[in-house]
Design a protein around this motif. Structure first.
Motif, short mmCIF file in Angstrom:
data_model
loop_
_atom_site.label_atom_id
_atom_site.label_comp_id
_atom_site.label_asym_id
_atom_site.label_seq_id
_atom_site.Cartn_x
_atom_site.Cartn_y
_atom_site.Cartn_z
N ALA A 622 0.83 -1.21 0.00
CA ALA A 622 0.00 0.00 0.00
C ALA A 622 0.86 1.25 0.00
O ALA A 622 0.58 2.23 -0.71
N VAL A 623 1.92 1.24 0.79
CA VAL A 623 2.84 2.38 0.83
C VAL A 623 3.52 2.55 -0.52
O VAL A 623 3.66 3.67 -1.04
N ALA A 624 3.94 1.43 -1.12
CA ALA A 624 4.62 1.51 -2.42
C ALA A 624 3.68 2.00 -3.52
O ALA A 624 4.12 2.70 -4.45
N LEU A 625 2.41 1.66 -3.44
CA LEU A 625 1.45 2.12 -4.45
C LEU A 625 1.35 3.64 -4.46
O LEU A 625 1.06 4.24 -5.49
N VAL A 626 1.59 4.25 -3.31
CA VAL A 626 1.60 5.72 -3.23
C VAL A 626 2.95 6.26 -3.67
O VAL A 626 3.02 7.18 -4.50
N SER A 627 4.04 5.72 -3.14
CA SER A 627 5.36 6.27 -3.46
C SER A 627 5.69 6.13 -4.94
O SER A 627 6.39 6.97 -5.51
N ARG A 628 5.17 5.08 -5.57
CA ARG A 628 5.41 4.87 -7.01
C ARG A 628 4.29 5.45 -7.86
O ARG A 628 4.29 5.26 -9.08
N ARG A 629 3.34 6.09 -7.23
CA ARG A 629 2.22 6.78 -7.91
C ARG A 629 1.35 5.83 -8.72
O ARG A 629 0.70 6.25 -9.69
N VAL A 630 1.28 4.57 -8.36
CA VAL A 630 0.51 3.59 -9.13
C VAL A 630 -0.96 3.96 -9.14
O VAL A 630 -1.61 3.98 -10.20
N VAL A 631 -1.52 4.24 -7.97
CA VAL A 631 -2.95 4.56 -7.89
C VAL A 631 -3.24 5.91 -8.53
O VAL A 631 -4.18 6.06 -9.31
N LEU A 632 -2.42 6.90 -8.21
CA LEU A 632 -2.64 8.24 -8.76
C LEU A 632 -2.51 8.23 -10.27
O LEU A 632 -3.33 8.84 -10.98
N ASP A 633 -1.50 7.55 -10.80
CA ASP A 633 -1.32 7.51 -12.25
C ASP A 633 -2.45 6.76 -12.94
O ASP A 633 -2.82 7.09 -14.08
#
Length: 641
Positions: A622-633
Motif C-alpha cells: 500500500a505504501v509503495a502504491l503511493v510512493s510509485r504513484r501507481v494509484v494516482l497515475d
C-alpha cells in the motif's frame, strides 16, 4: 534517462521541472551566449588582483579572517601545500584551502538525485556572470555532472549561511581530485572517479572556491525535490479522502462551488473542485439515510430463507439490518419522516459529516497554499545569484568596492521560512488522513460498518485495528519533527556570521517528512478500499434482497424475525414496503468513477480481507502504491482516455 534531452543552463530560465529532470539523469549544457559574461567577471578579478586591490575572498581571508590581506610572499614556507605545489600562488592556495577545510559534513550521504540537483543549481547560478568563476572551471563542473559522477555529500553540516558552505565544499572537492564520489554504483576516491570518467582534476583561480561553495544549493535541491513529491501527495490525499467519503456514503454539499466562492482561498477552491471530480458518478455519496443498512455479524442462518432462490448469497460475508422507528417515537419529527422513511440503518440522521470529511477542502487546501508559497520562493531562487561577493565588472565606479560588493544573498532565510511553513503543514495533512482512517474502523463513528472492517464472527480477528496504530505513530513522529529549525540561529565563524538560517536542516526535514506523509496516505487508501467494498456490497445486497422478496419476507430478514400483530402492524408493513420498493427500483450503487479506478488499482495488488491474515506485505505494498504513484497515475490515465 541516458537519452534524456539536455537542459540548457543560462542562469535565468531554469525551472523546477528541468531541475527534477537533471536530478534523475538528464544532462546539462551551458548556454554559449552567456559564457562571455562569465569570462568577463573572471577577467575583471584577475585585473584587480594585478592592481593589488583588496577584495574579500580574493586577496583577503574569509569570514572572521576578512581583515587579513594576502602578501606578495609566503611568511612560512616548506611543508603543506607549499611543498606539494611550489609554484602555486597564495591566491590559489587560499581557494584550495577554503574547499578542503570546509568539506566537513557528517552522516549518511545524500541520495544521488539530491546531489545532482545541487550541482545543477550551482552551475546555473554561476552562469549569471557575477561570481568571477572561469569558463573552464564551469565546463569542468558540468562535465563532472554529465559523466555521472556523484560526489559523496554527508547530510549534516550546513547552517544555511553563508549558504551551504560545507555540503557545497564536498561537491567542489571532487573537482579538485579530493573527497569521495559514487561512479557507476561504486564509491571511490574523488581522483579515481574523475580518472575512470576520463576527467582530470582542476586548480582554482581567484574567488573560484568561494564561488563554488557559497550558496543555497543544498536547501534548494532538497526543497524542490520535496515539493515534487508533495504535489503528487496532495493529489493522492484528495483521492484518499474521496474514497473515504464514498465509503461513508458521505454528503457532497460541503464541496459545492457556490459554497467555496464565498471563501475563495486558492487551495481550498482547488480541493473542492478536485473532490467533485473524483466523486462524479457516485451513487453512494448523498444516498438517503434510510437506504443505508447497518452491518450485522454473519451467522450460519443469516441468508437461509433466500439461499435457495439466490445461491450466491451464501458467499456474503456480512448480515444487514435496520431498526424501525415506532409511531410513538416520531413526535416532533413528523416532517423529517415525511421526507425520509422511518428506519435507522447505518447512516446517522444528521445533515453534516464530521470535520475530517466535511472540512477536507479547508485543510487540504491550506496545505496546498503552503506548498504553492514555497514553490513561488523556489522558482525565484533557482535563477538567483547566491554567492558572495558579487562582481559587477561593467559598473562605472571610482573604487573596486563599488564593483565587488559584499552582500548577503547566500543567506537561506527566504527558503528556510517557506520550508518551515511546509514542514508545519505536512503533519496537518497526515493527521486528517489518520482521523478519516480511524473513523472507518471505529464502529461508533463508521456509520454502520463492522468494527475494524472485519466480520470477527468467532471473536478471533483484529482486521485493520493496528493499521491505525501505525498511522498514529507516523503522525506523532511528523508532528514532533515539525518545529521550525529556522527560529534557532547559532552564530558561526567567531561571530562574523552571527545570524544564520538553518535552512539546510529545514529542507532536509521536509524531504524526509514527505516520504512519511505518503505512508499515512497509503494506509488510508488501504483501509478505505476495504471499507468501500463493505459499504457498496452491503447496500447492493439490500437492493438485491428487496428485488426478490415481498414486504413480509424483507421485514423478516432485516428486522429480525416474524412480525407480531398489533396496532402498528399494518403501518409497519406499509413502510417496510416503501423501503423495499425504493431499494428494488434503485440502480446498482457504485462509487465515483475516479474512485472506482483507484479502488481497482489497489485491488490489482491487494485482495479484500475476508478473514485475518498476515498484513505486513500488504501494508508495504500500500505504501509503495503511493510512493510509485501507481494509484494516482491510474486515475490520471483514465481521465486522459
Amino acid at each position: 534517462m541516458q537519452h534524456a534531452e539536455a537542459v540548457r543552463l543560462d542562469g535565468r530560465s531554469l525551472t523546477r521541472a528541468q531541475l527534477i529532470a537533471v536530478a534523475y539523469g538528464a544532462p546539462v549544457e551551458l548556454d554559449e551566449a552567456q559564457l562571455p559574461a562569465v569570462a568577463r567577471a573572471a577577467q575583471f578579478l584577475a585585473e584587480q588582483v594585478g592592481r593589488e586591490e583588496p577584495i574579500y575572498g580574493v586577496s583577503t581571508g574569509f569570514g572572521s579572517n576578512a581583515d587579513r590581506l594576502l602578501g606578495a610572499h609566503r611568511v612560512r614556507s616548506g611543508g603543506g601545500r607549499d611543498a606539494m605545489n611550489p609554484h602555486e600562488s597564495l591566491h590559489e592556495e587560499l581557494q584550495y584551502n577554503l574547499i578542503v577545510t570546509h568539506a566537513v559534513c557528517v552522516g549518511d550521504p545524500f541520495a544521488a538525485e539530491v546531489v545532482r540537483a545541487m550541482l545543477c543549481i550551482r552551475i546555473n547560478t554561476l552562469m549569471r556572470g557575477h561570481s568571477g568563476i572561469r569558463v573552464e572551471t564551469l565546463r569542468a563542473l558540468a562535465a563532472m555532472l554529465n559523466a555521472g559522477i556523484v560526489p559523496v555529500v554527508p547530510q549534516l553540516g550546513s547552517v544555511g549561511a553563508s549558504g551551504d558552505l560545507a555540503p557545497l565544499s564536498h561537491l567542489a572537492i571532487v573537482l579538485l581530485g579530493g573527497g569521495e564520489a559514487f561512479y557507476k554504483g561504486e564509491r571511490l576516491a574523488g581522483a579515481d572517479a574523475l580518472s575512470r570518467a576520463g576527467l582530470a582534476p582542476i586548480s582554482l583561480s581567484y574567488k573560484e572556491g568561494l564561488a563554488l561553495n557559497n550558496g543555497t544549493a543544498q536547501m534548494l535541491a532538497c526543497g524542490v525535490l520535496a515539493l515534487a513529491k508533495l504535489e503528487d501527495l496532495l493529489d493522492t490525499a484528495d483521492l484518499a479522502a474521496a474514497m473515504t467519503i464514498d465509503a461513508f456514503a458521505g454528503r457532497l454539499g460541503a464541496f459545492a462551488p457556490e459554497v467555496h466562492a464565498l471563501r475563495p482561498h486558492p487551495g481550498q477552491v482547488e480541493v473542492a473542485t478536485n473532490l467533485r471530480r473524483l466523486l462524479d458518478g457516485s451513487t453512494l455519496a448523498d444516498i438517503p439515510y434510510h437506504l443505508v443498512p447497518r452491518y450485522r455479524p454473519w451467522l450460519p442462518d443469516s441468508w437461509t430463507q433466500i439461499a435457495g432462490a439466490h445461491p450466491h448469497v451464501e458467499s456474503l460475508r456480512f448480515d444487514i439490518g435496520w431498526d424501525w422507528v415506532p409511531l410513538s417515537q416520531r413526535h416532533g419529527r413528523e416532517k423529517f419522516y415525511t421526507r425520509f422513511r422511518p428506519f435507522r440503518g447505518g447512516k446517522k440522521h444528521q445533515p453534516q459529516d464530521s470535520y475530517s470529511l466535511r472540512c477536507t477542502p479547508q485543510v487540504h487546501g491550506a496545505v496546498r497554499d503552503a506548498v504553492a508559497q514555497a514553490a513561488r520562493v523556489f522558482e525565484i531562487e533557482l535563477n538567483a545569484l547566491t554567492d558572495n561577493p558579487i562582481v559587477f565588472p561593467d559598473a562605472q565606479a571610482e573604487h573596486v568596492e563599488q564593483q565587488v560588493i559584499s552582500a548577503g544573498h547566500f543567506h537561506g532565510m527566504p527558503l528556510a521560512l517557506a520550508m518551515s511553513y511546509v514542514k508545519a503543514a505536512i503533519p496537518v495533512l497526515a493527521s486528517i488522513s489518520e482521523r478519516r482512517l480511524n473513523k472507518l474502523l471505529d464502529p461508533a463513528t463508521s456509520d454502520g460498518l463492522p468494527a475494524f472492517l472485519i466480520g470477527n464472527e468467532d471473536a478471533t480477528e483484529s482486521g485493520y485495528m493496528i493499521v491505525q496504530y501505525t498511522a498514529a505513530a507516523i503522525v506523532n513522529d511528523l508532528a514532533s519533527r515539525a518545529h521550525p529549525a529556522s527560529v534557532y540561529s547559532i552564530p558561526t565563524s567567531a561571530n562574523a556570521e552571527d545570524h544564520v538560517s538553518m535552512g539546510a536542516n529545514e529542507a532536509r526535514h521536509v524531504l524526509a517528512m514527505a516520504d512519511d506523509l505518503g505512508k499515512v496516505l497509503g494506509l488510508e487508501l488501504y483501509t478505505a478500499a476495504q471499507a468501500l467494498d463493505l459499504r457498496r456490497d452491503m447496500i447492493n445486497a439490500a437492493r438485491e434482497l428487496a428485488a426478490h422478496v415481498d414486504a413480509p419476507g424483507f421485514a423478516a430478514k432485516v428486522f429480525g424475525g416474524p412480525l407480531r400483530a398489533g396496532d402498528e402492524h399494518d403501518a409497519f408493513l406499509r413502510e417496510v414496503e416503501g423501503l423495499r420498493s425504493e431499494l428494488a427500483a434503485a440502480p446498482e450503487f457504485r462509487p465515483g468513477r475516479d474512485v472506482a479506478v483507484a479502488h481497482e488499482a489497489i485491488r490489482a495488488h491487494i485482495p479484500f480481507l475476508e478473514r485475518d491474515r498476515a498484513l505486513d506485505r500488504e501494508v508495504a505494498t500500500a505504501v509503495a502504491l503511493v510512493s510509485r504513484r501507481v494509484v494516482l497515475d491510474a486515475v490520471r490515465a483514465s481521465r486522459a482516455i
